[in-house]
Scaffold this active site. Structure first.
Site, PDB file in Angstrom:
ATOM      1  N   HIS A  36      -8.155   2.298  53.728  1.00 41.91           N
ATOM      2  CA  HIS A  36      -9.597   2.042  53.730  1.00 41.91           C
ATOM      3  C   HIS A  36     -10.370   3.364  53.757  1.00 41.91           C
ATOM      4  CE1 HIS A  36      -8.994  -2.321  54.913  1.00 41.91           C
ATOM      5  NE2 HIS A  36      -7.814  -1.786  55.166  1.00 41.91           N
ATOM      6  N   ASP A 142     -17.014  -1.089  54.818  1.00 43.84           N
ATOM      7  CA  ASP A 142     -15.835  -1.942  54.714  1.00 43.84           C
ATOM      8  C   ASP A 142     -16.172  -3.324  55.268  1.00 43.84           C
ATOM      9  OD1 ASP A 142     -13.123  -3.081  55.613  1.00 43.84           O
ATOM     10  OD2 ASP A 142     -12.515  -1.247  54.586  1.00 43.84           O
TER      11      ASP A 142
END
Length: 488
Positions: A36, A142
């Site tokens: 991520h 995210d």
């Protein structure tokens, strides 16, 4: 120590002095896990190229991790990419248990639980920036950080966009199951016939609870971004858009990948190159398979032995990244180095194995390895970061999913795009993959006519994806559309 966002740090003064020249400032907020962190740092580079200041916001620990491991460019040399540190919360950082039946990295759960402590510091940073921003603050976060950024709704000149760190196909699968496969606007019978893997054992119950918590805040965003391209996920992006329309959300969705650089230079600025790249220089074209299972997997000893024996028996040249999974804090290595050495000593006939290949026990330059002309295949866990890098470099995949979205990504690679083979079917996830199976899969990918055909398809797709980011390409146009939208 993290900068006090309420004080005038040098970086803060830079922001004050520069923002009057910009209509938009972007705050990038990644989940603090490698796959991520990397994707949103790569996206930062792309957005900064539009002369938009980008602030990459995470803890000091994870900012350092992201910068240390990024491939293909130097974030410290990018004048428009800045790093802001949030206070690092305390969390346990245990090693992964390689013998756990469920391969999801439960050892990272303390880290994931700690991110709730970042909400107030992020809100303070946001309020500070909003006072000096010329027109608009755009938060790209995210999906698993939705609760952290939720206070943007109280800032008049702030808006957020959720970043999905998985494939559009994976999101399609979730929607498809929610509608019990009755969505009438899907007119592709081949997709209807796909055997979508079960989500059983993809996550732990505790992480599923975290997903549910974050999902409550996802709806606050103005749209979503995908590290993908309509060159190969156009059908699934279209499905997601139709689902959004039918639910009256009317949100925009952009496929603006690949985020990773697609044109790499052969040497670093100082002329140095990683040892693996020098070794690859000596190998024939398309002769080497790259073996790596990402940063969240540690294989059991029995599986390691079978993999080592399978590599030896296959007679295929290889680079094998043999390292333990990351801890929540990669600087917390007490014991992990000894663990890695202990387990490496258990490899059967290590000297014989290394006559044909190279074993790397530390961080490897994956993007550069995949880009090398000697690399002809990638044995992978099918994490989306790895899939996108492999697709953009035109390398076929031997799919060995471990957890999360990986089983479904494997279906995309092998059944939809047809640029890979299955090493381990998800239905047999609790079984050890025997050496003979591994050897046969490697020979099939690297030494057979079927493998050559997959390499041809992968090369064609990789070329199309690389062209898509050039002027007039489908991804470049979509990226331009997103930038125009936030500058409106």
């Amino acid at each position: 120590m993290a900068t006090d966002v309420g004080h005038s740090s040098p970086e803060h003064r830079h922001l004050e002095n520069g923002l009057d020249r910009h209509q938009v400032v972007v705050l990038m907020v990644p989940l603090p896990a490698q796959g991520h962190l990397n994707q949103l740092l790569q996206l930062s580079r792309l957005i900064a190229a539009y002369n938009i200041p980008v602030y990459y916001v995470s803890t000091a620990t994870h900012n350092r991790q992201a910068k240390l491991r990024v491939h293909g460019w130097d974030p410290l040399s990018a004048s428009n990419v800045h790093f802001r540190e949030l206070p690092t919360p305390e969390f346990a950082s245990p090693p992964l248990n390689p013998n756990a039946a469920n391969k999801f990295p439960a050892h990272l759960q303390p880290l994931f639980n700690s991110i709730s402590q970042l909400r107030q510091p992020f809100a303070a940073l946001l309020r500070s920036l909003s006072r000096i921003a010329a027109q608009r603050i755009v938060i790209i976060h995210d999906s698993m950080m939705s609760s952290v950024v939720q206070d943007f709704v109280s800032i008049p000149n702030a808006e957020s966009y959720v970043f999905h760190s998985v494939s559009a196909f994976a999101i399609f699968c979730y929607f498809w199951e929610e509608t019990e496969k009755t969505f009438t606007q899907l007119d592709d019978n081949k997709l209807r016939e796909l055997q979508i893997p079960s989500l059983e054992d993809c996550f732990t119950e505790e992480f599923m609870e975290l997903i549910a918590r974050e999902h409550k805040c996802v709806g606050l965003s103005s749209g979503s971004l995908f590290n993908s391209s309509r060159e190969f996920e156009g059908k699934f992006m279209g499905f997601i858009e139709k689902m959004s329309e039918s639910s009256s959300q009317n949100k925009k969705h952009w496929a603006i990948g690949p985020f990773n650089p697609v044109n790499l230079t052969r040497k670093n600025e100082d002329g140095s190159r990683h040892e693996s790249l020098k070794w690859l220089d000596k190998q024939p074209p398309k002769s080497v398979v790259f073996v790596s299972f990402g940063t969240t997997t540690s294989l059991p000893d029995e599986q390691i032995k079978n993999l080592a024996t399978g590599l030896e028996q296959s007679e295929v040249k290889f680079i094998w990244v043999f390292r333990d999974a990351d801890r929540g804090d990669i600087n917390s290595v007490a014991g992990s180095d000894q663990d890695r050495i202990r387990r490496s000593c258990e490899l059967p006939d290590e000297g014989l194995i290394e006559e044909r290949g190279m074993i790397l026990r530390d961080w490897a330059p994956q993007l550069e390895i995949l880009n090398h002309s000697a690399t002809g295949g990638f044995m992978s866990h099918c994490g989306w970061n790895s899939c996108m890098e492999s697709i953009s470099m035109g390398v076929p995949i031997a799919a060995w999913p471990m957890h999360s979205d990986q089983p479904r990504n494997a279906v995309l690679i092998t059944q939809v795009l047809k640029i890979g083979i299955t090493v381990k079917d998800w239905a047999r996830r609790h079984e050890v993959v025997e050496a003979g199976t591994i050897s046969m899969a490697l020979r099939r990918l690297m030494l057979s006519e079927e493998g050559e055909e997959m390499r041809r398809r992968a090369a064609e797709l990789g070329g199309a994806v690389r062209r898509s980011v050039e002027e007039g390409g489908v991804t470049r146009l979509e990226f331009d559309s997103f930038i125009s939208h936030v500058r409106r």
